[in-house]
Enzyme design. Sequence first.
Site, mmCIF file in Angstrom:
data_model
loop_
_atom_site.group_PDB
_atom_site.id
_atom_site.type_symbol
_atom_site.label_atom_id
_atom_site.label_comp_id
_atom_site.label_asym_id
_atom_site.label_seq_id
_atom_site.Cartn_x
_atom_site.Cartn_y
_atom_site.Cartn_z
ATOM 1 N N MET A 30 0.855 -1.194 0.000
ATOM 2 C CA MET A 30 0.000 0.000 0.000
ATOM 3 C C MET A 30 0.894 1.247 0.000
ATOM 4 S SD MET A 30 -3.455 -0.895 2.023
ATOM 5 C CE MET A 30 -2.894 -0.656 3.693
ATOM 6 N N LEU A 33 6.647 2.945 1.633
ATOM 7 C CA LEU A 33 7.579 1.823 1.742
ATOM 8 C C LEU A 33 8.629 2.052 2.826
ATOM 9 C CD1 LEU A 33 8.174 0.971 -2.044
ATOM 10 C CD2 LEU A 33 6.352 0.205 -0.520
ATOM 11 N N GLY A 36 10.990 -3.009 5.702
ATOM 12 C CA GLY A 36 10.317 -4.304 5.544
ATOM 13 C C GLY A 36 9.946 -4.540 4.080
ATOM 14 N N HIS A 37 9.340 -3.524 3.453
ATOM 15 C CA HIS A 37 9.006 -3.649 2.022
ATOM 16 C C HIS A 37 10.284 -3.818 1.194
ATOM 17 C CE1 HIS A 37 5.449 -1.051 3.300
ATOM 18 N NE2 HIS A 37 4.863 -2.123 2.799
ATOM 19 N N GLN A 61 -10.098 -2.434 2.736
ATOM 20 C CA GLN A 61 -9.590 -3.068 3.957
ATOM 21 C C GLN A 61 -9.544 -2.098 5.146
ATOM 22 O OE1 GLN A 61 -5.766 -4.035 1.817
ATOM 23 N NE2 GLN A 61 -4.873 -3.769 3.837
ATOM 24 N N LYS A 149 5.350 -10.261 9.288
ATOM 25 C CA LYS A 149 4.814 -9.386 10.338
ATOM 26 C C LYS A 149 3.285 -9.455 10.335
ATOM 27 C CE LYS A 149 3.814 -4.976 11.690
ATOM 28 N NZ LYS A 149 2.850 -4.282 10.867
ATOM 29 N N SER A 186 4.390 0.901 8.138
ATOM 30 C CA SER A 186 4.099 2.241 7.601
ATOM 31 C C SER A 186 3.449 3.099 8.669
ATOM 32 C CB SER A 186 3.156 2.130 6.399
ATOM 33 O OG SER A 186 3.742 1.300 5.427
HETATM 34 O O1 PAF Z 1 0.060 -5.828 3.519
HETATM 35 C C1 PAF Z 1 -0.396 -4.883 2.841
HETATM 36 O O2 PAF Z 1 0.249 -3.853 2.638
HETATM 37 C C2 PAF Z 1 -1.789 -4.987 2.252
HETATM 38 O O3 PAF Z 1 -2.665 -5.628 3.126
HETATM 39 C C3 PAF Z 1 -1.822 -5.654 0.857
HETATM 40 C C4 PAF Z 1 -1.385 -7.114 0.918
HETATM 41 C C5 PAF Z 1 -0.934 -4.882 -0.101
HETATM 42 C C6 PAF Z 1 -3.258 -5.622 0.308
HETATM 43 O O4 PAF Z 1 -3.734 -4.325 0.182
#
Ligand code: PAF
Length: 287
Positions: A30, A33, A36-37, A61, A149, A186
């Site tokens: 999302m 970044l 972790g990303h 979500q 995580k 984030s």
């Molecule tokens: O982990 C996340 O950042 C989100 O839940 C994902 C998997 C990108 C779905 O929107």
Amino acid sequence: MEVFKEKDAIRTQVRDWQSVGQTVGVVPTMGALHQGHHSLVRCCVAATDHTVVTIFVNPKQFGPGEDLSSYPRTTEDDLKDCEELGADAVFLPDDSAMYADDHCTSVNVSGITDGLCGSFRPEFFDGIATVVTKLFNIIPADSAFFGRKDVQQLTMIRKMVSDLDMPVRIVGCPTVRESDGLACSSRNRYMNEEERKLAPRLYQALLAGKAAFEAGERDPAAVVVSASREMLRESGLKLQYMECVNSDTMQRALYPLKGDEVLAVAAHLGATRLIDNITLDEKAEQC
Ligand code: PAF
């Protein structure tokens, strides 16, 4: 690195790579970044011929009153990071490209999503399962990379992929932590200085639970008591849940513990909700 906004264009690019025998990995995010990303992108770059990062703040979500509107959006920096890390493409769709006004389909994975975060965020996992399904359809990658995580999310996605015969390999990558143990997230940037100092206590609590297991405790309730006691020494943290769960089902762990169970926690620190988890015996961790 190319930035794609259109679904058909990224799908065509992925198929072109695959048509000449090259593998493609996807890292769904999302944005905003962090380290972790970055580690997910590095894993993907190392394991596949082409890496696609997706950046989409998925409205489905977030529940009413949650942080959808204030969720950090740092697209320019994110694109720079992706380029530096060696991604080949970023998929950056608009809301309208992902959800038509009359969108009415959602994906539900039952059981795994009932407890832990699912008890407190009822829309959360259906929103994730739906967007991840869409992303897998738009980007028919060979493998997809997710962080441990978010262990309940990772476990749900593995089950969804298995139940629905989705032809993608799910790779779980270790949690990346700051030097004081706080799991990268984030949302860490929401904390003020004082909260940030207290936040590592969440991980210390998990380590206390793990230490109890290592000392021979096999009763899940007693492990949870050891961990929560450590957390409650600090009044600033408001515990939402602390539970020992089976790593495949995310259901409450049974006595006697074997070591592959996950100790998971969520807590509020001021306005910030933090989650973290640990496998009691790290050697038993699935990747
Ligand atoms: O982990 C996340 O950042 C989100 O839940 C994902 C998997 C990108 C779905 O929107």
